[in-house]
Motif scaffolding. Structure first.
Motif, PDB file in Angstrom:
ATOM      1  N   UNK A 244      56.631  71.590  53.396  1.00  0.00           N
ATOM      2  CA  UNK A 244      57.051  72.934  53.792  1.00  0.00           C
ATOM      3  C   UNK A 244      58.202  73.454  52.935  1.00  0.00           C
ATOM      4  N   UNK A 245      59.061  72.548  52.444  1.00  0.00           N
ATOM      5  CA  UNK A 245      60.188  72.972  51.606  1.00  0.00           C
ATOM      6  C   UNK A 245      59.716  73.606  50.294  1.00  0.00           C
ATOM      7  N   UNK A 246      58.507  73.236  49.851  1.00  0.00           N
ATOM      8  CA  UNK A 246      57.996  73.703  48.562  1.00  0.00           C
ATOM      9  C   UNK A 246      56.662  74.439  48.720  1.00  0.00           C
ATOM     10  N   UNK A 247      56.457  74.994  49.881  1.00  0.00           N
ATOM     11  CA  UNK A 247      55.180  75.618  50.211  1.00  0.00           C
ATOM     12  C   UNK A 247      54.822  76.755  49.252  1.00  0.00           C
ATOM     13  N   UNK A 248      55.849  77.434  48.702  1.00  0.00           N
ATOM     14  CA  UNK A 248      55.577  78.582  47.841  1.00  0.00           C
ATOM     15  C   UNK A 248      54.791  78.198  46.596  1.00  0.00           C
ATOM     16  N   UNK A 249      54.959  76.967  46.099  1.00  0.00           N
ATOM     17  CA  UNK A 249      54.193  76.539  44.923  1.00  0.00           C
ATOM     18  C   UNK A 249      53.091  75.547  45.265  1.00  0.00           C
ATOM     19  N   UNK A 250      53.274  74.748  46.316  1.00  0.00           N
ATOM     20  CA  UNK A 250      52.271  73.741  46.672  1.00  0.00           C
ATOM     21  C   UNK A 250      51.088  74.330  47.434  1.00  0.00           C
ATOM     22  N   UNK A 251      51.310  75.443  48.144  1.00  0.00           N
ATOM     23  CA  UNK A 251      50.240  75.996  48.957  1.00  0.00           C
ATOM     24  C   UNK A 251      49.744  74.960  49.950  1.00  0.00           C
ATOM     25  N   UNK A 252      48.439  74.817  50.046  1.00  0.00           N
ATOM     26  CA  UNK A 252      47.849  73.810  50.945  1.00  0.00           C
ATOM     27  C   UNK A 252      47.170  72.693  50.164  1.00  0.00           C
ATOM     28  N   UNK A 253      47.548  72.546  48.882  1.00  0.00           N
ATOM     29  CA  UNK A 253      46.879  71.567  48.010  1.00  0.00           C
ATOM     30  C   UNK A 253      47.490  70.178  48.061  1.00  0.00           C
ATOM     31  N   UNK A 254      48.689  70.029  48.661  1.00  0.00           N
ATOM     32  CA  UNK A 254      49.368  68.744  48.605  1.00  0.00           C
ATOM     33  C   UNK A 254      48.986  67.879  49.801  1.00  0.00           C
ATOM     34  N   UNK A 255      48.065  66.952  49.551  1.00  0.00           N
ATOM     35  CA  UNK A 255      47.629  65.983  50.567  1.00  0.00           C
ATOM     36  C   UNK A 255      47.097  66.643  51.841  1.00  0.00           C
ATOM     37  N   UNK A 256      46.727  67.895  51.754  1.00  0.00           N
ATOM     38  CA  UNK A 256      46.152  68.587  52.911  1.00  0.00           C
ATOM     39  C   UNK A 256      47.159  69.089  53.923  1.00  0.00           C
ATOM     40  N   UNK A 257      48.477  68.969  53.616  1.00  0.00           N
ATOM     41  CA  UNK A 257      49.496  69.434  54.557  1.00  0.00           C
ATOM     42  C   UNK A 257      49.734  70.928  54.369  1.00  0.00           C
TER      43      UNK A 257
END
Length: 257
Positions: A244-257
Motif C-alpha cells: 500500500x505504501x507504493x500502490x501508485x507504482x505497483x498497482x495490483x501487480x505485486x504478488x496480487x496484493x
C-alpha cells in the motif's frame, strides 16, 4: 513401628508452543530497502521478527550489501541469514519459504510503451540489478535481444537512468525500485523530474526465499511459528501494508496484493 507420613505434591507443567529458551538471534540481512530498514523495520524484517517472537525469540539484524551477507554468514558471522534463494546450498539448517519477491519490469507510464511481457523489451535499453540474470529464471534467454543490457549494484542508479530517459525499462523487484524512487524524490539539484509516474508489470514468476540457521532448533521454531502467523493473517497484513505504501507504482501487480 512408627509410620512416616509422605505427602505427594502434584506439579502442573505448562507446555507452550515455542522454544523453552528465549534467544536473541543475529540475522545477516541484505541492504534491500524497504525489505530491511534501520530499527528492525521493513517488510521482510517485520515478517522474520513476528515469526521469531511467536516462538519467544528476538531478532537483531545486521545489514550488509546484498550477497555479501551470504558470504559473511558462510564466514561464521551471525546466527542466521535471510533472503536465501530456495534450494541454494547454504551452511546450517535451511527453513521453508517465508517470503516472495516480485521481479518485473518498471517503466515510465508516459513513455508510450506498455511492457506487458518480457518479449516486449526486444530492441530496448534495459538495466537490471547485479546478478539478475542468475537469480531471475528465464531472464538470460532474452537479454541478447535487448538493444543494451547492463546490471548495476547501486540500485538508485536505476532510478536515475530511467527518470533521465537513458534507458527504457528497469528489471527488478517492483517494491525495491519504488522505494529507491521515493528516496530520489527527496534529493535536490536533479536534472530530471523524479515525480514522473512509473508503471510496474510482474512479467516474471515471483521468487521464493528461505532462511538458514546455525541452530537446527531455531530453524524448526521459525518454520513452525511462521506457519502460525501465516495462518492467523499476520503475514498477509504485513505484505499488504507495505504494498500500500507504493500502490501508485505497483498497482495490483505485486504478488496480487
Amino acid at each position: 513401628m512408627k509410620l512416616s507420613k509422605v505427602i505427594f505434591t502434584g506439579v502442573f507443567v505448562a507446555v507452550f508452543p515455542f522454544s523453552a529458551v528465549a534467544d536473541e538471534i543475529t540475522v545477516m540481512a541484505g541492504d534491500l530497502a524497504p525489505m530491511f530498514l534501520k530499527g528492525g523495520k521493513g517488510r521482510e524484517a517485520e515478517i522474520i521478527t513476528a515469526a521469531l517472537e511467536k516462538c519467544g525469540h528476538t531478532a537483531k539484524f545486521k545489514i550488509q550489501p546484498f550477497t555479501r551477507h551470504w558470504e559473511s554468514y558462510k564466514a561464521g558471522k551471525g546466527d542466521a541469514v535471510a533472503t536465501v534463494p530456495v534450494g541454494m546450498p547454504i551452511d546450517g539448517t535451511a527453513t521453508g519459504e517465508y517470503i516472495r519477491y516480485q521481479n518485473g519490469v518498471s517503466f515510465l507510464s508516459d513513455g508510450g510503451a506498455d511492457f506487458g511481457k518480457i518479449e516486449d523489451l526486444k530492441g530496448k535499453k534495459v538495466i537490471g540489478f547485479k546478478g539478475a540474470e542468475t537469480i531471475i529464471p528465464g531472464l538470460s534467454d532474452h537479454t541478447g535481444a535487448f538493444a543494451d543490457y547492463r546490471e548495476v549494484t547501486d540500485q538508485i542508479t536505476q532510478s536515475r537512468t530511467l527518470f533521465g530517459k537513458r534507458v527504457d525499462a528497469i528489471i527488478g523487484d517492483g517494491m525495491l525500485f519504488a522505494e529507491y524512487n521515493r528516496q530520489l524524490r527527496s534529493q535536490s539539484g536533479l536534472k530530471f523530474d523524479p515525480n514522473q509516474p512509473v508503471t510496474f508489470k510482474a512479467v516474471f514468476d515471483s521468487s521464493p526465499y528461505a532462511m538458514a540457521f546455525r541452530n537446527a532448533d531455531h530453524a524448526a521454531d521459525f518454520d513452525r511459528c511462521f506457519k502460525e502467523i501465516e495462518a492467523d493473517g499476520t503475514v498477509a497484513a504485513i505484505n499488504k501494508a507495505w504494498v500500500d505504501k507504493y500502490r501508485d507504482s505497483l498497482g495490483s501487480s505485486y504478488l496480487g496484493y
